[in-house]
Scaffold this motif. Structure first.
Motif, PDB file in Angstrom:
ATOM      1  N   ARG A 110       0.853  -1.193   0.000  1.00 45.56           N
ATOM      2  CA  ARG A 110       0.000   0.000   0.000  1.00 45.56           C
ATOM      3  C   ARG A 110       0.888   1.242   0.000  1.00 45.56           C
ATOM      4  N   CYS A 111       0.285   2.351  -0.402  1.00 47.03           N
ATOM      5  CA  CYS A 111       0.987   3.639  -0.372  1.00 47.03           C
ATOM      6  C   CYS A 111       2.276   3.578  -1.198  1.00 47.03           C
ATOM      7  N   ASP A 112       2.162   3.089  -2.429  1.00 44.87           N
ATOM      8  CA  ASP A 112       3.305   2.985  -3.344  1.00 44.87           C
ATOM      9  C   ASP A 112       4.429   2.121  -2.776  1.00 44.87           C
ATOM     10  N   GLY A 113       4.053   1.084  -2.077  1.00 41.42           N
ATOM     11  CA  GLY A 113       5.044   0.164  -1.543  1.00 41.42           C
ATOM     12  C   GLY A 113       5.698   0.605  -0.254  1.00 41.42           C
ATOM     13  N   LYS A 114       5.205   1.679   0.336  1.00 43.86           N
ATOM     14  CA  LYS A 114       5.769   2.110   1.615  1.00 43.86           C
ATOM     15  C   LYS A 114       5.258   1.270   2.773  1.00 43.86           C
ATOM     16  N   VAL A 115       4.119   0.627   2.586  1.00 46.52           N
ATOM     17  CA  VAL A 115       3.520  -0.269   3.577  1.00 46.52           C
ATOM     18  C   VAL A 115       3.447  -1.660   2.954  1.00 46.52           C
ATOM     19  N   LEU A 116       4.066  -2.647   3.612  1.00 43.93           N
ATOM     20  CA  LEU A 116       4.125  -4.013   3.096  1.00 43.93           C
ATOM     21  C   LEU A 116       3.602  -4.963   4.167  1.00 43.93           C
ATOM     22  N   LEU A 174       1.575 -19.672   0.155  1.00 43.83           N
ATOM     23  CA  LEU A 174       2.914 -19.733   0.749  1.00 43.83           C
ATOM     24  C   LEU A 174       3.767 -18.636   0.112  1.00 43.83           C
ATOM     25  N   SER A 175       4.233 -17.706   0.924  1.00 44.77           N
ATOM     26  CA  SER A 175       4.855 -16.494   0.379  1.00 44.77           C
ATOM     27  C   SER A 175       6.038 -16.044   1.204  1.00 44.77           C
ATOM     28  N   ALA A 176       6.864 -15.218   0.578  1.00 45.83           N
ATOM     29  CA  ALA A 176       7.965 -14.529   1.254  1.00 45.83           C
ATOM     30  C   ALA A 176       8.179 -13.198   0.567  1.00 45.83           C
ATOM     31  N   LEU A 177       8.669 -12.234   1.315  1.00 44.87           N
ATOM     32  CA  LEU A 177       9.002 -10.920   0.766  1.00 44.87           C
ATOM     33  C   LEU A 177      10.489 -10.905   0.424  1.00 44.87           C
ATOM     34  N   SER A 178      10.808 -10.442  -0.784  1.00 43.69           N
ATOM     35  CA  SER A 178      12.199 -10.323  -1.225  1.00 43.69           C
ATOM     36  C   SER A 178      12.544  -8.855  -1.422  1.00 43.69           C
ATOM     37  N   ILE A 179      13.679  -8.453  -0.843  1.00 48.24           N
ATOM     38  CA  ILE A 179      14.187  -7.090  -0.996  1.00 48.24           C
ATOM     39  C   ILE A 179      15.611  -7.189  -1.529  1.00 48.24           C
ATOM     40  N   GLU A 180      15.838  -6.622  -2.705  1.00 52.75           N
ATOM     41  CA  GLU A 180      17.176  -6.597  -3.291  1.00 52.75           C
ATOM     42  C   GLU A 180      17.634  -5.151  -3.383  1.00 52.75           C
ATOM     43  N   TYR A 181      18.720  -4.869  -2.707  1.00 48.55           N
ATOM     44  CA  TYR A 181      19.248  -3.501  -2.659  1.00 48.55           C
ATOM     45  C   TYR A 181      20.621  -3.477  -3.305  1.00 48.55           C
ATOM     46  N   THR A 182      20.855  -2.478  -4.165  1.00 49.11           N
ATOM     47  CA  THR A 182      22.169  -2.305  -4.779  1.00 49.11           C
ATOM     48  C   THR A 182      22.567  -0.838  -4.738  1.00 49.11           C
ATOM     49  N   GLU A 235      16.244  -0.171  -5.075  1.00 50.04           N
ATOM     50  CA  GLU A 235      15.546  -1.180  -4.279  1.00 50.04           C
ATOM     51  C   GLU A 235      14.541  -1.885  -5.175  1.00 50.04           C
ATOM     52  N   ILE A 236      14.544  -3.199  -5.146  1.00 50.13           N
ATOM     53  CA  ILE A 236      13.551  -3.997  -5.862  1.00 50.13           C
ATOM     54  C   ILE A 236      12.849  -4.871  -4.834  1.00 50.13           C
ATOM     55  N   VAL A 237      11.549  -4.687  -4.695  1.00 54.80           N
ATOM     56  CA  VAL A 237      10.766  -5.404  -3.696  1.00 54.80           C
ATOM     57  C   VAL A 237       9.789  -6.322  -4.420  1.00 54.80           C
ATOM     58  N   LYS A 238       9.844  -7.608  -4.088  1.00 57.48           N
ATOM     59  CA  LYS A 238       8.992  -8.594  -4.751  1.00 57.48           C
ATOM     60  C   LYS A 238       8.287  -9.472  -3.729  1.00 57.48           C
ATOM     61  N   ASP A 256       3.297 -17.129  -9.695  1.00 59.05           N
ATOM     62  CA  ASP A 256       4.393 -16.320 -10.205  1.00 59.05           C
ATOM     63  C   ASP A 256       4.762 -15.238  -9.202  1.00 59.05           C
ATOM     64  N   ASP A 257       6.043 -14.864  -9.195  1.00 59.97           N
ATOM     65  CA  ASP A 257       6.485 -13.769  -8.346  1.00 59.97           C
ATOM     66  C   ASP A 257       5.802 -12.474  -8.784  1.00 59.97           C
ATOM     67  N   GLU A 258       5.672 -11.561  -7.836  1.00 55.79           N
ATOM     68  CA  GLU A 258       4.992 -10.295  -8.114  1.00 55.79           C
ATOM     69  C   GLU A 258       5.893  -9.130  -7.731  1.00 55.79           C
ATOM     70  N   LEU A 259       6.099  -8.229  -8.669  1.00 52.18           N
ATOM     71  CA  LEU A 259       6.880  -7.026  -8.392  1.00 52.18           C
ATOM     72  C   LEU A 259       6.004  -6.039  -7.627  1.00 52.18           C
ATOM     73  N   LEU A 260       6.461  -5.655  -6.434  1.00 49.84           N
ATOM     74  CA  LEU A 260       5.676  -4.764  -5.581  1.00 49.84           C
ATOM     75  C   LEU A 260       6.131  -3.312  -5.650  1.00 49.84           C
TER      76      LEU A 260
END
Length: 430
Positions: free
Chosen positions: A364-370, A384-392, A405-408, A415-419
């Motif tokens: 929610r809120c453009d991905g500020k709330v997960l 069955l889910s998990a949150l993935s955060i990839e930071y570079t 930041e890529i949050v999925k 299928d995975d979902e880009l958040l």
């Protein structure tokens, strides 16, 4: 006489002397040591002279180092990335919500997300694993799950990985004596059965919660901002104060079980203000003598005598253990207040469990709330889910940095979902 002939004339006798010393020292039962007196000093002097002679001899044949123009390590769109000495930084984070006594589904999820291997040991493929509480209740696998978390913590630490564990409202409920969601079949897994009360109040589980679990967490995305749970605002004089006041300020995520309500008064310093209250409340619960019998069948014991107003607020409806506003309230309403909470906590996004999202992880809120509780326990039957955060953080040719930041949302059967994706251009890191 030529330069090479002269140096060879000097070097050959010195090499012979050095060899003679080596033979003498090696034949000694004590080896080349100070028992040879000035011999060691002589050898060091000779070695220096020989090194000089060799350097002089070789000097005409050394290659001249020519500085080459920097080549881009990566070329993506308009960005050209610089090679060393400004290295690329990356961090991969996996977060999982409420497990509720189901080790089978928990193992499937952590394997799917790359946290563990096929033997359910730490894989080394992620940098940080975060679990947002409510491991206990609604299922039978309490003992196995908490022991597994401790095993993963040790395995991760051995290879510079991190396991961050949070307490949920159900962990606190068990410590208080509110056992309404404890299954009879789960009680039987404790031997003797009566040992369960000791485990969650003063025994091995209570010890683990006190030592390795927190009520809130702040995870900086880059090490310049400090280790996990570095406070914001950063104390004066801290080694991390400069970075936290610079362009990377707020490059962090918050994790709690329920949520950080805008009305909650103890958001700063974050997360220690919350965690100190949690520690003091758990300590009061451990110190009760005798420990009250659980409800049901006994009456609800409530919070212990002496509980402060702030400790009670921690366990209250707008406290971080129970708050559901970010999940339940109108999105336009909550989005008007999200930036205020992020600013206070020194974070860019907040992650929470507690409120099941049976359609999958909710942004929610453009991905500020997960919101990452998807009812993964068989008690709910959710995805069955998990949150993935990839930071570079990439150095850019010519100066500056590109931060991303890529949050999925990762799913075992979908299928995975880009958040959310966020990219920032930084001139400097300070």
């Amino acid at each position: 006489m030529s330069r090479g002939t002269t140096l060879a004339f000097i070097a050959i006798p010195l090499l012979a002397l050095s060899l003679a010393y080596y033979v003498q020292s090696s034949s000694s039962p004590l080896g080349p040591a100070p028992h040879l007196g000035t011999g060691l000093q002589l050898s060091l002097a000779l070695s220096s002279l020989i090194g000089y002679a060799q350097a002089a001899v070789q000097a005409p044949f050394r290659f001249k180092t020519v500085e080459q123009p920097a080549q881009a390590a990566i070329d993506t769109n308009e960005y050209e990335y610089a090679p060393e000495p400004r290295p690329r930084f990356s961090r991969k984070i996996i977060a999982v919500g409420d497990i509720h006594g189901d080790i089978g589904n928990a193992e499937r999820i952590l394997q799917m997300a790359g946290v563990v291997d096929e033997n359910n040991d730490w894989s080394g493929k992620v940098d940080v694993f975060v679990q947002t509480g409510d491991i206990i209740d609604r299922g039978d696998d309490t003992i196995e799950l908490f022991n597994w978390m401790e095993d993963l913590r040790e395995q991760a630490l051995a290879v510079n990985g991190i396991v961050m564990s949070l307490l949920g409202n159900h962990e606190y409920m068990n410590a208080i004596g509110d056992w309404r969601y404890v299954l009879e079949s789960e009680k039987k897994t404790f031997e003797p059965r009566e040992s369960r009360l000791q485990a969650v109040t003063t025994g091995w589980l209570a010890d683990a919660w006190a030592e390795n679990y927190t009520t809130a967490a702040r995870l900086p995305l880059h090490g310049l901002l400090g280790p996990p749970n570095t406070d914001y605002p950063v104390p004066d004089g801290s080694a991390f104060a400069r970075a936290n006041a610079g362009p990377l300020s707020h490059a962090a995520f918050s994790f709690v079980h329920g949520g950080l309500a805008p009305t909650y008064p103890n958001l700063q310093p974050f997360p220690s203000a919350i965690n100190n209250l949690g520690s003091s409340l758990l300590h009061r619960l451990r110190e009760r003598k005798p420990q009250p019998q659980p409800h049901p069948p006994s009456s609800y014991p409530g919070l212990p005598a002496g509980t402060t107003r702030e400790e009670a607020r921690l366990y209250g409806g707008d406290g971080p253990l129970w708050y559901r506003g970010w999940a339940d309230e109108d999105e336009k309403k909550v989005c008007r207040t999200v930036d205020e909470v992020l600013e206070k906590t020194g974070t860019r996004r907040m992650v929470m469990g507690h409120t099941p999202q049976f359609d999958g992880i909710t942004a929610r809120c453009d991905g500020k709330v997960l919101i990452i509780d998807t009812g993964i326990s068989h008690a709910y039957g959710g995805p069955l889910s998990a949150l993935s955060i990839e930071y570079t953080l990439e150095p850019v040719k010519g100066g500056g940095w590109k931060e991303q930041e890529i949050v999925k949302a990762l799913y075992a059967t979908n299928d995975d979902e880009l958040l959310a994706v966020s990219t920032r251009d930084l001139e400097d890191l300070w």
